[in-house]
Design an enzyme around this catalytic site. Sequence first.
Site, short mmCIF file in Angstrom:
data_model
loop_
_atom_site.label_atom_id
_atom_site.label_comp_id
_atom_site.label_asym_id
_atom_site.label_seq_id
_atom_site.Cartn_x
_atom_site.Cartn_y
_atom_site.Cartn_z
CD GLU A 275 33.26 40.66 51.63
OE1 GLU A 275 34.03 40.75 51.30
OE2 GLU A 275 33.04 40.50 52.95
N PRO A 276 30.23 39.49 46.50
CG PRO A 276 28.16 39.02 45.37
CD PRO A 276 29.23 39.08 46.96
NE ARG A 278 35.67 41.87 39.00
CZ ARG A 278 37.67 42.32 38.09
NH1 ARG A 278 37.14 43.32 37.17
NH2 ARG A 278 37.57 42.59 39.19
NE ARG A 314 37.84 46.83 35.81
CZ ARG A 314 38.34 45.66 34.91
NH1 ARG A 314 38.46 45.51 33.63
NH2 ARG A 314 39.25 44.17 35.03
CE1 TYR A 318 43.76 46.29 38.40
CE2 TYR A 318 42.30 47.32 37.51
CZ TYR A 318 42.63 47.39 38.49
OH TYR A 318 42.30 47.87 39.30
CB CYS A 346 49.09 64.87 26.81
SG CYS A 346 47.83 66.12 26.15
CD GLU A 347 49.57 59.06 31.56
OE1 GLU A 347 49.72 58.12 31.90
OE2 GLU A 347 49.07 59.75 32.25
#
Length: 421
Positions: A275-276, A278, A314, A318, A346-347
Amino acid sequence: MDHFLYQDGELFAEDVSLRDIAAQVGTPFYCYSAATLTRHFNLFDEALAGMEHLVCYAMKANSNQAVLKLLGDMGAGMDVVSGGEYRRARAAGVPGERIVFSGVGKTEEEMRLAISGGIRQFNIESEPEMVLLSSVAVSLGAEVPVTIRVNPDVDAKTHEKISTGKKGDKFGIPISRAVEVYAQAAALPGLKVIGIDVHIGSQMVDLEPFRLAFRKVAELTEVLRGEGHEIARLDLGGGLGIPYERSNADPPLPRDFGQVVREEVGHLGCEIEIEPGRLIAGNAGVLVSKVIYVKSGEDRNFLILDAAMNDLIRPAMYGAYHDIIPLSEPKPGAEPATYDVVGPVCESGDTFTKQRVMAEMGPGELVAFRSAGAYGAVMSSEYNSRPLIPEVLVRGDQFAVIRPRPTFDEMINRDTIPPWL
Ligand code: LLP
């Protein structure tokens, strides 16, 4: 390898200039290369040659209809984790017998949908799920093929948020209890136990954890066969990582992964599923964005882009690294600059990278985030009321918008104001 290369100083997707696409669709946008998607699927398919197998693309990585159609037409199966993904796969023309249903929280509605529409197998993740699936199958007069996902307690050596095969993770049943749970499953009506499933994590750049997990699955296969179960299929999950940082990466290739599969489970005569996600989609996509401002801070310079954390989460989520390269190739010997690359949200979390040494950029110039084809568009949101950005697919010298940018009205009109307000 991918198909995003400089040609005469300009970054191309296959034979199309990304600058030309930007001129037509506006920035920011995602752009995918059909040739790269094709190539990556074929690499996995070839890696398992000689063993009966099916590559089930983990469509959570990128579930655009055009991407699914392209892979589905090549014979790919799909690994789905929701009713929405099941519907997307079917809408792209993938037959039920090539769809595998994974996920820890399948609902009764999702089970009904997949059983009635056709399914290759369910990967069961818990005892209550098994009991519910049995009753749904019986109510539909069906017998559904199932594997049980085991948690082998193997450290995938990856980011904790995408590590899934350690004791304490929410996934699968502890491998130590497999014999008992398989016996229970075999006794339930409506289920046909056909194999074992395992998936221990994502963005894995070391093959050793795969090897350990597959070895445990091979041992379990023998034990379960000894107990009288017919174990004919092994779903070995996805997880093979990609080189996000080109300058210092040499990750294992699909063929190395295939070799580990062969060595660890090849002797069992099982049909192999993988089940690849990425590795198929990641380096097949870039995110193109424009520099709005170059701002001088107290002790650093900020490159403020028109893409933000809502478009590519991402890095914020992460701490992930993405190469950021200019659409115009830097002249040889040009002095690099150092930037914190940020978006307009705005962060402070809306930071793609800090103190990145890269080509010097000015306002209006275009950059590409590499390796953005997986877990990019699918994880985007409209935070700060920034409409979802378009997706574009290139094949050879052609390109097409495969998801248009919604208008502001479309975004706003999804909300409704109650009549009593
Ligand atoms: N199979 C199962 C059961 C999975 O949970 C996953 C990914 C895959 C296959 C595909 O793994 P891949 O080959 O893509 O590594 N959003 C995160 C990644 C989450 C992965 C979740 N499961 C990221 O952006 O890094």
